[in-house]
Design an enzyme around this catalytic site. Structure first.
Site, mmCIF file in Angstrom:
data_model
loop_
_atom_site.group_PDB
_atom_site.id
_atom_site.type_symbol
_atom_site.label_atom_id
_atom_site.label_comp_id
_atom_site.label_asym_id
_atom_site.label_seq_id
_atom_site.Cartn_x
_atom_site.Cartn_y
_atom_site.Cartn_z
ATOM 1 N N CYS A 345 39.270 40.599 35.858
ATOM 2 C CA CYS A 345 39.950 41.327 34.779
ATOM 3 C C CYS A 345 40.975 40.504 34.000
ATOM 4 O O CYS A 345 40.902 40.458 32.772
ATOM 5 C CB CYS A 345 40.600 42.608 35.285
ATOM 6 S SG CYS A 345 40.141 43.115 36.931
ATOM 7 N N ARG A 374 38.526 36.400 48.020
ATOM 8 C CA ARG A 374 39.590 37.238 48.561
ATOM 9 C C ARG A 374 39.854 36.827 50.002
ATOM 10 O O ARG A 374 38.923 36.694 50.790
ATOM 11 C CB ARG A 374 39.199 38.716 48.498
ATOM 12 C CG ARG A 374 39.039 39.173 47.053
ATOM 13 C CD ARG A 374 38.663 40.618 46.906
ATOM 14 N NE ARG A 374 38.358 40.897 45.508
ATOM 15 C CZ ARG A 374 37.846 42.039 45.064
ATOM 16 N NH1 ARG A 374 37.588 43.019 45.916
ATOM 17 N NH2 ARG A 374 37.596 42.198 43.782
ATOM 18 N N GLN A 392 30.278 39.731 41.471
ATOM 19 C CA GLN A 392 30.053 41.121 41.077
ATOM 20 C C GLN A 392 29.309 41.157 39.757
ATOM 21 O O GLN A 392 29.404 40.213 38.978
ATOM 22 C CB GLN A 392 31.390 41.840 40.881
ATOM 23 C CG GLN A 392 32.224 41.965 42.127
ATOM 24 C CD GLN A 392 33.497 42.745 41.858
ATOM 25 O OE1 GLN A 392 33.990 42.793 40.737
ATOM 26 N NE2 GLN A 392 34.036 43.354 42.891
ATOM 27 N N ASP A 394 30.241 42.365 37.207
ATOM 28 C CA ASP A 394 31.514 42.872 36.713
ATOM 29 C C ASP A 394 31.527 42.875 35.183
ATOM 30 O O ASP A 394 30.958 41.984 34.566
ATOM 31 C CB ASP A 394 32.599 41.916 37.235
ATOM 32 C CG ASP A 394 33.979 42.503 37.161
ATOM 33 O OD1 ASP A 394 34.096 43.703 36.883
ATOM 34 O OD2 ASP A 394 34.944 41.749 37.388
ATOM 35 N N HIS A 396 34.171 44.205 31.649
ATOM 36 C CA HIS A 396 35.339 44.893 31.101
ATOM 37 C C HIS A 396 35.055 45.261 29.662
ATOM 38 O O HIS A 396 34.614 44.425 28.884
ATOM 39 C CB HIS A 396 36.584 44.019 31.237
ATOM 40 C CG HIS A 396 36.933 43.787 32.668
ATOM 41 N ND1 HIS A 396 36.478 42.694 33.365
ATOM 42 C CD2 HIS A 396 37.610 44.556 33.551
ATOM 43 C CE1 HIS A 396 36.886 42.786 34.623
ATOM 44 N NE2 HIS A 396 37.570 43.908 34.772
ATOM 45 N N LYS A 476 39.480 56.851 38.150
ATOM 46 C CA LYS A 476 38.184 56.172 38.187
ATOM 47 C C LYS A 476 37.076 57.097 38.655
ATOM 48 O O LYS A 476 37.324 58.099 39.321
ATOM 49 C CB LYS A 476 38.257 54.923 39.064
ATOM 50 C CG LYS A 476 38.697 55.163 40.489
ATOM 51 C CD LYS A 476 38.820 53.837 41.242
ATOM 52 C CE LYS A 476 39.309 54.053 42.648
ATOM 53 N NZ LYS A 476 39.540 52.839 43.410
ATOM 54 N N HIS A 522 37.167 49.003 33.390
ATOM 55 C CA HIS A 522 36.594 48.088 34.385
ATOM 56 C C HIS A 522 35.355 48.783 34.931
ATOM 57 O O HIS A 522 35.427 49.942 35.290
ATOM 58 C CB HIS A 522 37.522 47.863 35.582
ATOM 59 C CG HIS A 522 38.928 47.468 35.228
ATOM 60 N ND1 HIS A 522 39.463 46.269 35.596
ATOM 61 C CD2 HIS A 522 39.907 48.123 34.568
ATOM 62 C CE1 HIS A 522 40.711 46.198 35.180
ATOM 63 N NE2 HIS A 522 41.013 47.314 34.560
HETATM 64 ZN ZN ZN Z 1 38.409 44.647 36.486
#
Ligand code: ZN
Ligand code: ZN
Length: 646
Positions: A345, A374, A392, A394, A396, A476, A522
């Site tokens: 992000c 992580r 991911q 992922d 945005h 979310k 997200h």
């Molecule tokens: Zn994010």
């Protein structure tokens, strides 16, 4: 004082004498074997509890989640009774309910082994059949201490010292245990249980204390439910993605990098096939892919809030341009050094800021598959399910306030499309709302929760509320799938964020020429690819759809004479774009088939002299279908007809 009380059961009120037991007001229509406990004004109690004042009474049925807990804890008592009768001198400690079962920690003269379990189970069955009534009594703390001290139960005495006065004791036959309850009315209710394993455990989980002997077990409301559960446990064991990953040659783990998978060539095929699939969707849904750095100055993580909230989960590094080589992990440490990104992000806000944005440019949808790191504790790592390194799917989305609902709706559509294509029939949606700790006003939260709810409703998606489980910056939508083993996995999320645009001072020029903040969404559909692959392997048992199978076709030759024909077929299929190999080793067919099955190759093509002569093949499918003779050209056609989601 009135000698009657009013009880409300299922919305109806009745007047009964004071002291009536709970069971007597619940009898109507419920077979007694299905009724294990009750709720009185919301509090779980025994069926033999006396009603002393007006109350609402609800039944707790054997197969309800609470009923199962009562049955499991009662079974733990039954086990402790059996253990103490079989192994004199054993002291009892605690026996809580856990997910899918229970355990009890004992201090026996010698630790238990799995060989003891059948004997204990047999004794439990005998005691259950004897139908010992289970009764509750309350005694003052002093008296309880005396009682258990006299029995030589020093752990119980220790527990009583910390318990609230008076102490409740549950007895069955000549056995008793200190317990809050509730319990089933008698041991006869316990008829579907299984002891599963033994382990060592320190008293109170402290390694300075004595080592106890723990026995694990499980119990259900019926024998059928128990058998079903044991079958699923066995299946989960067979399908463990770590075991299948090894057998299929997909990935390995090594202590040289804990929690970080090494994908082998075949594993990479699955990994890339999933990414390719998402990329096809991205083209259709209007996403742009970006690649941002893996390592950033900690100053960025301070702006994003990660330094404050997440730094103990980050891998940190000193600044190569500085003479300062130590890493300051304190609250002000962000002034120096670098961190490996745990999420994409913050980096994406820099992509947004790369150009001046106008209201006409929005929405912008930036997707990224980069590795994320992580610093999970080593004790929590578990195969692909919990890792330190992951990718991911992922993305945005930066959009205007008036675009939120459409963007959410588009993502919900993508979620359904993806999980439908990947063979997960059961997808559940939850709306996670404002947590205790949050940014922004309740009015803002109400509005953004309303937007998410509207998008769900517009798509006719039923959903539950997950109260207070939103992120601190916004609500979310959580998406869960159920696998073939009836386990639930949270995979996808869609989150609304007003916070990051503020912190990173993002803006766009609105139609009136003024600067406004965009909103950030997200979202990840597969979530962590690692975890998703783990779930997919266990869901399918490794039997993947053709488009994901690392090796799609294996040609098995029956003899040396057909070596060339086998190779010719594999080459032809490769030219057609399939992942095919020829196994021309001088081995028995049965052996070759077993190896191909272990590698979960969906198409096994067997060729012998007859097939070579008329240019045909004998097809054998991993998914159970019988072998089938067909011309070579027909095989190619059949393979081309296998679905590939786009
Ligand atoms: Zn994010
Ligand atoms: Zn108990």
């Amino acid at each position: 004082m009135s000698s009657n009380v009013t009880v409300t059961v299922g919305g109806e009120s009745h007047v009964v004498p004071v002291g009536t037991i709970v069971r007597d007001v619940l009898k109507n229509g419920i077979p007694s074997k299905d009724l294990v406990a009750a709720r009185v004004d919301g509090k779980l109690v025994d069926l033999t509890r006396k009603l002393e004042h007006d109350a609402a009474v609800e039944p707790v049925l054997a197969d309800s989640p609470e009923g199962l807990e009562v049955i499991r804890h009662s079974t733990a008592h039954l086990m402790a009774m059996a253990v103490q009768s079989l192994f004199p001198g054993t002291q009892v400690t605690i026996g809580p309910v856990i997910e899918d079962g229970f355990f009890y920690d004992f201090a026996p003269p010698a630790p238990f082994t799995v060989e003891d379990l059948p004997k204990i189970e047999a004794k439990m069955r005998e005691l259950a059949k004897a139908d010992h009534k289970i009764t509750r009594t309350e005694v003052p703390r002093e008296e309880a201490v005396k009682k258990f001290a006299a029995m030589g139960e020093k752990y119980k005495v220790e527990i009583i010292a910390e318990a609230e006065d008076p102490i409740s004791i549950y007895s069955q036959g000549d056995w008793m245990d200190l317990c809050r309850g509730p319990h089933v009315p008698s041991t006869r209710y316990l008829k579907a249980f299984k002891l599963t394993s033994v382990a060592g455990a320190y008293w109170r989980g402290d390694e300075h204390n004595a080592m106890l002997s723990r026995i694990y077990g499980t119990a259900f409301a019926s024998k059928e439910a128990l058998e079903e559960h044991l079958k699923l446990v066995e299946l989960a064991h067979q399908r463990d993605h770590r075991k299948l990953g090894r057998e299929m040659g997909l990935y390995i783990f090594d202590p040289i990098s804990p929690g970080s998978p090494f994908y082998l060539p075949k594993g990479v095929i699955i990994f890339n096939a999933l990414i390719d699939y998402m990329r096809r969707l991205y083209r259709r849904y209007g996403y742009d892919e970006v690649v941002t750095p893996l390592i950033f100055k900690n100053a960025m993580f301070n702006t994003s809030g990660h330094w404050e909230n997440f730094r103990e989960n980050m891998f940190l590094s000193p600044d190569p341009d500085s003479d300062e080589h130590s890493i300051d992990t304190g609250p002000d440490g962000w002034h120096h050094g670098y961190g490996l990104k745990p999420m994409n992000c913050p980096g994406h806000t820099f992509v947004y800021r790369a150009e001046k944005r106008s209201y006409r440019d929005l929405p912008l949808r930036f997707a990224e598959f980069s590795r994320l790191h992580r610093a999970e504790r080593s004790g929590t790592l578990h195969g692909l399910m919990r890792v330190r390194a992951m990718s991911q799917d992922d993305a945005h989305i930066f959009c205007r306030e008036d675009q939120i609902e459409d963007e959410i709706a588009l993502n919900l559509q993508m979620v359904r499309e993806v999980y439908g294509a990947l063979g997960f029939d059961h997808v559940e949606f939850k709306l996670a709302t404002m947590p205790e700790q949050h940014l922004g006003t309740p009015e803002q939260w109400e509005m953004s929760e309303g937007k998410l709810a509207n998008a769900l409703k517009r798509n006719e998606i039923p959903f539950d509320i997950n109260p207070k489980e939103g992120a601190f910056y916004g609500p979310k939508i959580e998406i869960y799938v159920s696998d073939a083993l009836k386990r639930k996995w949270q995979v996808a999320t869609i989150q609304l964020d007003y916070n990051a645009p503020e912190r990173f001072d993002l803006s766009y020029t609105n139609s009136a020429g003024a600067e406004e903040r965009p909103v950030m969404i997200h979202r990840a559909i597969l979530g962590s690819l690692e975890r998703f692959i783990g779930v997919l392997i266990e869901h399918t048992g490794g039997v993947l759809p053709l488009w994901l199978a690392p090796e799609q076709v294996r040609v098995l030759s029956l003899s040396e004479k057909v070596e060339d024909y086998a190779k010719e077929i594999a080459d032809l299929l490769k030219r057609e774009g399939f992942r095919a190999h020829a196994d021309i080793r001088n081995e028995k067919l049965g052996f070759k088939v077993r190896e191909a099955e272990l590698a979960k190759v969906p198409y096994m093509v067997v060729v012998g002299e007859r097939e070579a002569a008329d240019r045909s093949v004998s097809l054998r499918l991993l998914r159970g279908e019988k072998s089938n003779a067909m011309p070579l050209a027909a095989l190619v056609e059949k393979l081309k007809q296998e679905p590939i989601p786009a």
